[in-house]
Design a protein around this motif. Structure first.
Motif, PDB file in Angstrom:
ATOM      1  N   VAL A 116       0.864  -1.176   0.000  1.00 30.62           N
ATOM      2  CA  VAL A 116       0.000   0.000   0.000  1.00 30.62           C
ATOM      3  C   VAL A 116       0.900   1.225   0.000  1.00 30.62           C
ATOM      4  O   VAL A 116       1.842   1.315   0.800  1.00 30.62           O
ATOM      5  N   SER A 117       0.611   2.185  -0.883  1.00 30.28           N
ATOM      6  CA  SER A 117       1.426   3.395  -0.965  1.00 30.28           C
ATOM      7  C   SER A 117       0.543   4.573  -1.330  1.00 30.28           C
ATOM      8  O   SER A 117      -0.567   4.413  -1.840  1.00 30.28           O
ATOM      9  N   GLY A 118       1.070   5.769  -1.052  1.00 27.00           N
ATOM     10  CA  GLY A 118       0.325   6.983  -1.360  1.00 27.00           C
ATOM     11  C   GLY A 118       0.596   8.055  -0.332  1.00 27.00           C
ATOM     12  O   GLY A 118       1.676   8.111   0.273  1.00 27.00           O
ATOM     13  N   VAL A 119      -0.386   8.922  -0.125  1.00 28.44           N
ATOM     14  CA  VAL A 119      -0.268   9.984   0.871  1.00 28.44           C
ATOM     15  C   VAL A 119      -0.152   9.343   2.251  1.00 28.44           C
ATOM     16  O   VAL A 119      -0.633   8.228   2.472  1.00 28.44           O
ATOM     17  N   ASP A 120       0.493  10.053   3.182  1.00 33.42           N
ATOM     18  CA  ASP A 120       0.667   9.517   4.536  1.00 33.42           C
ATOM     19  C   ASP A 120      -0.615   8.869   5.044  1.00 33.42           C
ATOM     20  O   ASP A 120      -1.687   9.476   5.005  1.00 33.42           O
ATOM     21  N   PHE A 121      -0.490   7.643   5.523  1.00 34.34           N
ATOM     22  CA  PHE A 121      -1.664   6.935   6.038  1.00 34.34           C
ATOM     23  C   PHE A 121      -1.294   6.171   7.309  1.00 34.34           C
ATOM     24  O   PHE A 121      -0.148   5.798   7.522  1.00 34.34           O
ATOM     25  N   ARG A 122      -2.291   5.973   8.132  1.00 34.01           N
ATOM     26  CA  ARG A 122      -2.162   5.144   9.321  1.00 34.01           C
ATOM     27  C   ARG A 122      -2.922   3.849   9.085  1.00 34.01           C
ATOM     28  O   ARG A 122      -3.826   3.788   8.256  1.00 34.01           O
ATOM     29  N   PRO A 169       2.135   7.565  10.829  1.00 35.81           N
ATOM     30  CA  PRO A 169       1.872   7.522   9.388  1.00 35.81           C
ATOM     31  C   PRO A 169       3.073   7.049   8.570  1.00 35.81           C
ATOM     32  O   PRO A 169       4.217   7.266   8.938  1.00 35.81           O
ATOM     33  N   VAL A 170       2.768   6.386   7.460  1.00 40.12           N
ATOM     34  CA  VAL A 170       3.774   5.942   6.506  1.00 40.12           C
ATOM     35  C   VAL A 170       3.272   6.274   5.105  1.00 40.12           C
ATOM     36  O   VAL A 170       2.090   6.511   4.903  1.00 40.12           O
ATOM     37  N   ARG A 171       4.186   6.275   4.146  1.00 40.50           N
ATOM     38  CA  ARG A 171       3.796   6.507   2.750  1.00 40.50           C
ATOM     39  C   ARG A 171       3.813   5.222   1.927  1.00 40.50           C
ATOM     40  O   ARG A 171       3.234   5.179   0.842  1.00 40.50           O
ATOM     41  N   ARG A 172       4.476   4.207   2.452  1.00 40.26           N
ATOM     42  CA  ARG A 172       4.532   2.927   1.738  1.00 40.26           C
ATOM     43  C   ARG A 172       4.791   1.821   2.748  1.00 40.26           C
ATOM     44  O   ARG A 172       5.611   1.988   3.653  1.00 40.26           O
ATOM     45  N   ARG A 173       4.105   0.721   2.590  1.00 41.62           N
ATOM     46  CA  ARG A 173       4.328  -0.424   3.467  1.00 41.62           C
ATOM     47  C   ARG A 173       3.980  -1.688   2.693  1.00 41.62           C
ATOM     48  O   ARG A 173       2.984  -1.745   1.976  1.00 41.62           O
ATOM     49  N   THR A 174       4.817  -2.696   2.833  1.00 39.16           N
ATOM     50  CA  THR A 174       4.582  -3.990   2.197  1.00 39.16           C
ATOM     51  C   THR A 174       4.458  -5.064   3.255  1.00 39.16           C
ATOM     52  O   THR A 174       5.291  -5.151   4.164  1.00 39.16           O
ATOM     53  N   TRP A 175       3.400  -5.868   3.132  1.00 41.19           N
ATOM     54  CA  TRP A 175       3.196  -7.003   4.031  1.00 41.19           C
ATOM     55  C   TRP A 175       3.365  -8.293   3.243  1.00 41.19           C
ATOM     56  O   TRP A 175       2.868  -8.423   2.115  1.00 41.19           O
ATOM     57  N   THR A 176       4.056  -9.254   3.843  1.00 41.08           N
ATOM     58  CA  THR A 176       4.302 -10.550   3.210  1.00 41.08           C
ATOM     59  C   THR A 176       3.762 -11.654   4.101  1.00 41.08           C
ATOM     60  O   THR A 176       3.927 -11.610   5.327  1.00 41.08           O
ATOM     61  N   VAL A 177       3.120 -12.640   3.490  1.00 39.63           N
ATOM     62  CA  VAL A 177       2.600 -13.777   4.245  1.00 39.63           C
ATOM     63  C   VAL A 177       3.734 -14.753   4.552  1.00 39.63           C
ATOM     64  O   VAL A 177       4.439 -15.192   3.641  1.00 39.63           O
TER      65      VAL A 177
END
Length: 279
Positions: A242-248, A258-266
């Motif tokens: 998920v990426s874009g404007v700062d999000f929680r 807040p972050v601007r990009r985060r990747t989750w892996t199973v």
């Protein structure tokens, strides 16, 4: 797949919040566990002592007595030390926020949960791990969801004791949840296994990601609708970015960002939890 668990020797780590909020349920859990197995009790006063107790458990099987945050903390500690895969974790849910434990199949009554620790089965579960080494056990949500804190009990101590006893006998109702107010619609890019599910030009109402037990995560994106309700977009995959404007975001019982990009892996079958055995 679940396998039978054995009581063995238990390290019972009692979260300080549980001791303060529901001492009666804590006492009941201790009595049931002590009657059925060799137990060593640990009463940490904070997160550092909590972590040290888990990492010095030796051959004892760890049992966390506490709410969702205590369970998350235990999984996170063992994951960071890369000891999670070789450890069978048990939990007796005590406190106000128990929805994660409930969703994982753990009883929320002290007696039933303690008996599951002693006589239950091991269930291997997937884990979502993000690119900062954070973990998600039950669900991830954007925007975050906040839980209403339980109302303080006023009056005499005996009244609080009676209410604690009632909670051990009657299943707790799920805590109320409300979305944090957002000043504008979220505009985020959501990618599943590198394929864009929704892009920045589509305003979003919510994104949810849930780990399963098959090596993939279930992703649901709800577009913000004007007029007729928009159908949710669903997908499955091993990685979600998920990426874009700062999000929680809310990961189980904790809000991050807040972050601007985060990747989750199973991480497939990354941890084991004791749950009631089949009847």
């Amino acid at each position: 797949m679940a396998t039978s668990a054995t009581p063995d020797q238990l390290l019972v780590v009692i979260d300080p919040v549980a001791r303060r909020t529901d001492g009666e349920s804590v006492r009941i859990a201790k009595d049931v566990l002590s009657a059925g197995a060799s137990t060593k009790l640990c009463l940490p006063e904070g997160p550092e002592e909590f972590a040290r107790a888990l990492l010095r458990r030796g051959s004892r099987r760890p049992v966390v007595v506490g709410d969702d945050r205590a369970l998350m903390r235990a999984v996170a500690v063992l994951h960071r030390q890369r000891e999670l895969a070789g450890c069978v974790l048990s939990v007796v849910p005590v406190g106000g926020a128990l929805s994660v434990a409930r969703s994982l199949g753990v009883p929320t009554g002290a007696v039933a949960a303690a008996r599951a620790v002693l006589d239950g089965a091991e269930r291997r579960l997937d884990l979502l791990v993000d690119d900062s080494d954070g973990v998600v056990l039950g669900a991830l949500r954007i925007p975050p969801v906040v839980r209403q804190p339980p109302a303080a009990v006023a009056g005499h101590p005996w009244l609080r004791t009676c209410q604690s006893l009632v909670r051990t006998l009657v299943p707790a109702r799920p805590a109320r949840e409300t979305s944090l107010p957002a000043p504008r619609a979220a505009r985020l890019r959501v990618e599943v296994d590198g394929v864009t599910l929704v892009d920045l030009d589509q305003p979003l109402e919510a994104v949810s990601v849930t780990p399963g037990c098959t090596g993939v995560a279930e992703v649901e994106v709800r577009p913000l609708s004007v007029g007729a309700e928009a159908s949710p977009l669903r997908s499955e995959g091993r990685t979600v970015t998920v990426s874009g404007v700062d999000f929680r975001y809310r990961a189980d019982a904790a809000v991050a960002g807040p972050v601007r990009r985060r990747t989750w892996t199973v991480w497939e079958g990354a941890w084991r939890l004791t749950v009631p055995g089949a009847a």
